[in-house]
Scaffold this active site. Structure first.
Site, PDB file in Angstrom:
ATOM      1  N   GLU A  40     -19.314   3.516  -4.708  1.00  0.00           N
ATOM      2  CA  GLU A  40     -18.790   4.902  -4.794  1.00  0.00           C
ATOM      3  C   GLU A  40     -19.825   5.941  -5.194  1.00  0.00           C
ATOM      4  O   GLU A  40     -19.858   7.045  -4.619  1.00  0.00           O
ATOM      5  CB  GLU A  40     -17.579   4.965  -5.726  1.00  0.00           C
ATOM      6  N   ASP A  75      -6.728   5.818  -5.942  1.00  0.00           N
ATOM      7  CA  ASP A  75      -7.951   6.512  -5.491  1.00  0.00           C
ATOM      8  C   ASP A  75      -7.940   6.993  -4.037  1.00  0.00           C
ATOM      9  O   ASP A  75      -8.002   8.187  -3.738  1.00  0.00           O
ATOM     10  CB  ASP A  75      -9.192   5.643  -5.759  1.00  0.00           C
ATOM     11  N   ARG A 122     -11.425  -3.097   6.058  1.00  0.00           N
ATOM     12  CA  ARG A 122     -12.665  -3.844   6.293  1.00  0.00           C
ATOM     13  C   ARG A 122     -12.741  -4.383   7.720  1.00  0.00           C
ATOM     14  O   ARG A 122     -13.761  -4.228   8.397  1.00  0.00           O
ATOM     15  CB  ARG A 122     -12.777  -5.008   5.306  1.00  0.00           C
ATOM     16  N   THR A 145     -12.490   4.395   4.114  1.00  0.00           N
ATOM     17  CA  THR A 145     -12.794   4.135   2.712  1.00  0.00           C
ATOM     18  C   THR A 145     -13.676   2.903   2.522  1.00  0.00           C
ATOM     19  O   THR A 145     -14.073   2.589   1.411  1.00  0.00           O
ATOM     20  CB  THR A 145     -11.488   4.038   1.883  1.00  0.00           C
ATOM     21  N   GLU A 163      -6.703  -4.287   2.643  1.00  0.00           N
ATOM     22  CA  GLU A 163      -8.078  -4.792   2.681  1.00  0.00           C
ATOM     23  C   GLU A 163      -8.478  -5.186   4.101  1.00  0.00           C
ATOM     24  O   GLU A 163      -9.607  -4.940   4.528  1.00  0.00           O
ATOM     25  CB  GLU A 163      -8.242  -5.996   1.745  1.00  0.00           C
TER      26      GLU A 163
END
Ligand code: DMJ
Length: 662
Positions: free
Chosen positions: A562, A426, A297, A651, A293
């Protein structure tokens, strides 16, 4: 014993300060003059002759050598300009390109219009060409979808701005003062760059912002207002309780939103956020962060903001957090731990297991590889490449589909037999393709794994629902198919389309078209027009039943990106306006059911109840980092606004440059 004393009297002029040392200009001048006077006439004449001779030589050599010297200087500046690179790789797009011509840039060529003006040095802007849109415009008429008239600039204003623009960074219709102390020396040098042939590419008229994009800007401002008023510098806004929640305590929303503000052209907000990064963002904290994360980010957000703004502050911060995350890789298998204490430099797996999540350890590569390229320090890339190489060789895959967990001691997959494209797996698939693109399409193992995995999806996970025959991606658990699909899977149509755009089989595009229709239906078939977190598809037609079924535990919506992300790719590659229209519907429903009047947007608990969607009181950082950014890009008709042949999105929707072979 007798003591001798010498008495010395200093005039106040000679005794200066406590040290008594006088080096004043006046004193030095007098002393030189005295020395000159003490010389004989002959000596003085010789010295004067020498001076005259040297002066004449100087003038002659300057006029004859000026040109070569100048070009030599420029060459050495050019050399310094080169970014640190991993050998053999360079940027597809030089991150800093010459500026678009100014409104009056051609006047110098026209003696009638500007008889006195000397030819102008082309003004060079920082930031990738496709994010630099002409000089700052203050009075630009909004061009709506029905308004095809030209955008009119106010010449007086433009001229005024021209004058004040000497030391400012200009970007997407806005201007910011750089903090000189944090500017890379090289970025100053870049201002001397000459126009290149690339200039023509972006000197075209900027595509004006349309009404739908304005609506996104308005939504962003509203979200930002809530964050600023109640959660400034904290991780997430709690818009209903007008407070905040902390995850890592690193201003997550603010960092995630930096490049969105840049792309949306929100100058003031960006400047304010930048100040916070400069003054208040400190990574030397005794805090556990999740490696994945914080990479996608924070590291991703800082790197992309550095690329867009060329402000070295963001690169410095990226290096800092990148270094602090490295202890995660100190494991027996080199598969990183999930958590790192960025202050103490220690890492560990979650308390209950020594496993890491497969998607997490295989979706940090774009960022660490880019950090290596920028810093010239290979350790970041080495660590993440090793993970990919290791996963490439592992057994336990099912036609390219990977399990969800991997052990940090043994390096083996665990919990075998469960395959999904949703949570925990994913972005493994997403990053196979995106790393291949980032690296200039040379790393064949990545492509092999990607192609094999998509074949695995087709073979094991694709099904069609009833009654509308929607193609969806289900899950496989120990040989049993489940018609369950996470909203997270909706990244897939966009990724497939990106692959097809990069030369992969046209089948992938066909599948992308089918899947994005399904993702849209996950919104359209629900009472609020917003998708739940998870849906179950009906495999058999039943009277009165739609394709999409929702279980009570799954009916929340976290403002996830998404579907909008995939709509953006689909529109970019097909130009089919229906994708924009679908995105527009979604934005309106976010506004209807998740907007909090006092500022911010909130996740909701029940997408099936329009009269009470049950707000959860949390605005996730990805709403600003991803959802609104992709909305804005979806509504844009400017393919150069983050050109997909030059950038690859991580992502978390942070664009990073694509490298090309040297
Ligand atoms: C984001 O943090 C990233 O997109 C991640 O890959 C998946 N989850 C969220 C958004 O839904």
């Amino acid at each position: 014993p007798r003591r001798d004393f010498i008495s010395v009297t200093l005039s106040p002029e000679e005794a200066v300060g406590a040290g008594g040392y006088n080096n004043s200009k006046a004193w030095r001048r007098r002393s030189c003059w005295r020395k000159w006077k003490q010389l004989s006439r002959l000596q003085r004449s010789v010295i004067l002759f020498l001076f005259a001779f040297l002066a004449v030589c100087g003038v002659i050599s300057y006029t004859s050598m000026g040109e070569p010297w100048k070009s030599l200087t420029n060459k050495s500046l050019d050399d310094q300009r080169t970014e640190p690179e991993i050998p053999g790789l360079k940027l597809a797009n030089p991150a800093v390109l010459p500026a678009p011509q100014k409104a009056d840039a051609n006047l110098g060529d026209n003696p009638e219009l500007s008889p006195q003006k000397p030819p102008k040095q082309p003004h060079v802007r920082r930031g990738p060409s496709n994010l630099q849109i002409k000089p700052p415009r203050r009075d630009v008429r909004l061009k709506t979808r029905h308004d095809t008239s030209r955008v009119v600039e106010e010449p007086v204003q433009a001229d005024k701005e021209e004058k004040t623009e000497k030391s400012i960074i200009s970007w997407r219709g806005a201007v910011i003062e750089p903090d000189q102390s944090t500017e890379l020396p090289s970025s100053k040098i870049k201002e001397l760059e000459k126009p290149s042939s690339v200039e023509a590419e972006y000197q075209k008229e900027p595509v004006p912002i349309n009404e739908r994009q304005m609506a996104v800007i308005e939504a962003f401002r509203h979200a930002w207002k809530g964050y600023k008023d109640f959660a400034w510098g904290h991780d997430e806004l709690k818009p209903l309780s007008k407070s905040y929640s902390e995850w890592f305590g690193l201003g997550l929303t603010l960092i995630d939103a930096l490049d969105t503000m840049w792309i949306l052209g929100l100058k003031e907000e960006f400047e304010e956020a930048r100040k916070w990064v400069a003054n208040d963002l400190v990574f030397d904290k005794n805090v556990d962060v999740n490696l994945f994360e914080s990479t996608i980010r924070i590291l991703g957000g800082l790197l992309s903001t550095y690329h867009l703004s060329r402000d070295n502050l963001f690169l410095e911060k990226a290096k800092d957090i990148g270094n602090r995350l490295m202890p995660a890789f100190k494991t027996p298998s080199k598969i990183p731990y999930s958590d790192v204490n960025i202050g103490r430099g220690t890492a560990h797996p979650p308390r209950w297991t020594s496993d890491s999540t497969v998607a997490e350890v295989t979706s940090i590569q774009l960022e660490f590889r880019e950090l290596s390229r920028l810093t010239g320090d290979e350790k970041f890339q080495k660590a993440v490449d090793e993970v990919m190489k290791h996963v490439h060789t592992l057994s336990g895959k099912n036609d390219g589909l990977v399990p969800m967990f991997i052990n940090t001691n043994s390096g083996q997959f665990t919990h075998l037999g469960v395959y999904t494209l949703g949570a925990r797996a994913d972005s493994y698939y997403e990053y196979l393709l995106k790393q291949w693109i980032q690296g200039g399409k040379k790393e064949n193992e990545l492509l092999e794994d990607y192609m094999r995995a998509i074949e695995g999806v087709k073979k094991h996970l694709l099904q069609r629902s009833q009654p509308k025959k929607l193609t969806f991606v289900g899950e496989l658990a120990h040989g049993h198919f489940s018609a369950k699909m996470d909203h997270l899977v909706c990244f897939l149509p966009g990724t497939l389309a990106l692959g097809a755009h990069n030369g992969l089989t046209a089948d992938h595009m066909k599948l992308a078209e089918a899947l994005i229709e399904t993702c849209y239906q996950m919104y359209a078939q629900v009472e609020t027009g917003l998708s739940p977190e998870i849906v179950h598809f009906n495999l058999h037609a039943q009277k009165g039943h739609k394709d999409v079924e929702i279980k009570p535990a799954d009916r929340h919506n976290l403002l996830r990106p998404e579907t909008v992300e995939s709509l953006f790719y689909m529109y970019r590659f097909t130009g089919d306006k229906k994708y924009q229209d679908w995105g527009w519907e979604i934005l309106q429903n976010f506004n209807k059911y998740t907007r909090v009047p006092t500022g911010g947007y909130t996740s909701i608990n029940n997408v099936q109840n329009p009269s009470n969607p049950e707000p959860r009181d949390k605005m996730e950082s990805f709403f600003l980092g991803e959802t609104l950014k992709y909305m804005f890009l979806l509504f844009s008709d400017d393919i150069d606004l983050v050109n997909l042949d030059k950038y690859v999105f991580n992502t978390e929707a942070h664009p990073l440059p694509i490298w090309v072979p040297a």
